[in-house]
Design an enzyme around this catalytic site. Structure first.
Site, PDB file in Angstrom:
ATOM      1  N   GLY A 182       0.767  -1.238   0.000  1.00  0.00           N
ATOM      2  CA  GLY A 182       0.000   0.000   0.000  1.00  0.00           C
ATOM      3  C   GLY A 182       0.794   1.283   0.000  1.00  0.00           C
ATOM      4  O   GLY A 182       0.214   2.369  -0.114  1.00  0.00           O
ATOM      5  N   ASP A 183       2.124   1.173   0.116  1.00  0.00           N
ATOM      6  CA  ASP A 183       2.922   2.397   0.208  1.00  0.00           C
ATOM      7  C   ASP A 183       4.343   2.136  -0.293  1.00  0.00           C
ATOM      8  O   ASP A 183       5.318   2.504   0.347  1.00  0.00           O
ATOM      9  CB  ASP A 183       2.948   2.883   1.662  1.00  0.00           C
ATOM     10  CG  ASP A 183       3.454   4.313   1.781  1.00  0.00           C
ATOM     11  OD1 ASP A 183       3.424   5.038   0.774  1.00  0.00           O
ATOM     12  OD2 ASP A 183       3.884   4.698   2.882  1.00  0.00           O
ATOM     13  N   PHE A 184       4.437   1.487  -1.467  1.00  0.00           N
ATOM     14  CA  PHE A 184       5.750   1.115  -2.007  1.00  0.00           C
ATOM     15  C   PHE A 184       6.353   2.341  -2.668  1.00  0.00           C
ATOM     16  O   PHE A 184       6.431   2.450  -3.887  1.00  0.00           O
ATOM     17  CB  PHE A 184       5.568  -0.033  -2.998  1.00  0.00           C
ATOM     18  CG  PHE A 184       6.789  -0.901  -3.154  1.00  0.00           C
ATOM     19  CD1 PHE A 184       7.373  -1.510  -2.062  1.00  0.00           C
ATOM     20  CD2 PHE A 184       7.340  -1.132  -4.401  1.00  0.00           C
ATOM     21  CE1 PHE A 184       8.493  -2.323  -2.192  1.00  0.00           C
ATOM     22  CE2 PHE A 184       8.460  -1.941  -4.553  1.00  0.00           C
ATOM     23  CZ  PHE A 184       9.037  -2.529  -3.449  1.00  0.00           C
TER      24      PHE A 184
END
Length: 380
Positions: A238-240
């Site tokens: 979700g937050d790469f």
């Protein structure tokens, strides 16, 4: 948040406001304020280790310390803010996910068990706001620097896309008794929840950007949502982003990925969301942002080829992530007006890329991305 702390890294350390955690909306008194002697006591009592060096690491709503121990080894002591510490099941799943990825060959941090065999400990402390409880973990320290500080060669972008796909495929095999916590139905950073931005859109009143954001939201509802049934479900990191990927020099005068940080935004979503998020953040670090999509896409499809619906929605989902990032950054200014000038200066590049993507249009951007992805594969 990562060892470096997402908000301070994105804004304070690297001069950008393109990624603002939802915790900017939290009250300031939830942040822990442990001093070094207290940290040393925690490490000795909970882990039976002797700190040889302790230094504070930047963070926004948590507290992070680098700890080298006399017994050998480097760690990050992570003290969660008191609000997030109330959700022990979520932190437990995130911590387990890191270990699961590590066991399956990806460079994620792992948590050192306490003397009682647990991966975290709930500690009570008065940090000046009355007695509150804080979750404490000791995580392995990963080598490398953030990808934001490295030249983004096509090969490194390819490896980034490939790693993102491998990560989600591995996470999909994970089992845990508390997996249900990842069904985050009103999570502001989930691309499934893009329409939640409508409650914040007023922060763009009087800004021409508002019209573009509204257009993206409209197209999301009419063109993306109807195709959800064709998207393949998974668990998203979700937050790469460019601050959550660590790299090290490799033997070919390039760079290899040496670490994956920050599992705080994990949620049940779709594979295509992870790819869109990865492309968006890699664009923010590249001198020619439009060129990023091809190599990242080629890397992703070397592991997980897209289906027709996923391909059709990729462009709009990248724009959608820009909308989330830019609107919520602007919203953070209303909460922290003392940083307004700095925040707005640092988000100018994101706005420029967002506009460029929008003005080029779906057909032209897809042509660049999909054709260069094929060419990249042909060269390999």
């Amino acid at each position: 948040m990562s060892a470096e702390g997402r908000f301070s890294a994105a804004v304070g350390c690297h001069g950008r406001a393109l990624h603002v955690h939802e915790a900017v909306m939290a009250e300031k008194h939830t942040k822990p304020n442990f001093n070094q002697p207290q940290v040393a006591e925690l490490v000795k009592r909970l882990f039976k280790l002797t700190p040889a060096e302790i230094r504070s690491l930047p963070s926004y709503d948590d507290q992070n310390f680098y700890v080298a121990v006399a017994e050998g080894g480097e760690y990050v002591l992570k003290i969660m803010n008191s609000e997030d510490s109330k959700n022990g099941s979520m932190i437990e799943v995130q911590t387990y996910a890191m270990t699961f990825l590590h066991q399956n060959g990806l460079p994620a941090q792992t948590a050192l068990p306490t003397t009682s065999g647990k991966l975290m400990s709930l500690e009570e402390m008065d940090c000046g706001y009355g007695s509150q409880k804080y979750l404490v973990r000791l995580l392995t320290y990963l080598p490398g620097t953030t990808i934001s500080k490295s030249p983004l060669s096509p090969q490194l972008l390819y490896e980034t896309g490939k790693t993102a796909a491998r990560m989600d495929l591995i996470l999909q095999k994970m089992e845990h008794p508390h997996m249900g916590v990842l069904q985050r139905e009103n999570f502001i950073w989930s691309l499934s929840c893009l329409t939640l931005l409508e409650r914040y859109i007023h922060v763009l009143d009087g800004d021409p950007l508002q019209e573009v954001v509204n257009s993206v939201l409209h197209q999301y509802k009419t063109s993306v949502v109807p195709q959800w049934t064709s998207f393949r479900k998974c668990i998203n990191h979700g937050d790469f982003n460019d601050l959550n990927i660590l790299v090290q020099p490799d033997e070919n005068d390039g760079y290899k990925i040496s670490g994956i940080l920050d599992f705080g935004d994990m949620n049940c979503g779709y594979y295509i969301h992870e790819l869109a998020i990865t492309i968006m953040y890699m664009m923010t670090e590249h001198p020619n942002p439009i060129e990023v999509g091809g190599p990242v896409l080629a890397g992703w499809e070397s592991v997980l080829p897209l289906n027709k619906a996923e391909k059709d929605c990729l462009y709009l989902l990248v724009l959608s992530r820009f909308c989330q990032s830019l609107v919520l950054a602007r919203y953070s200014v209303t909460l922290h007006p003392e940083n307004a000038e700095y925040l707005m200066i640092s988000s100018k590049r994101g706005i420029f890329i967002f506009r460029q993507l929008w003005e080029l249009g779906k057909e032209q951007v897809e042509k660049v991305w999909f054709e260069s992805a094929v060419q990249f594969d042909d060269r390999k």
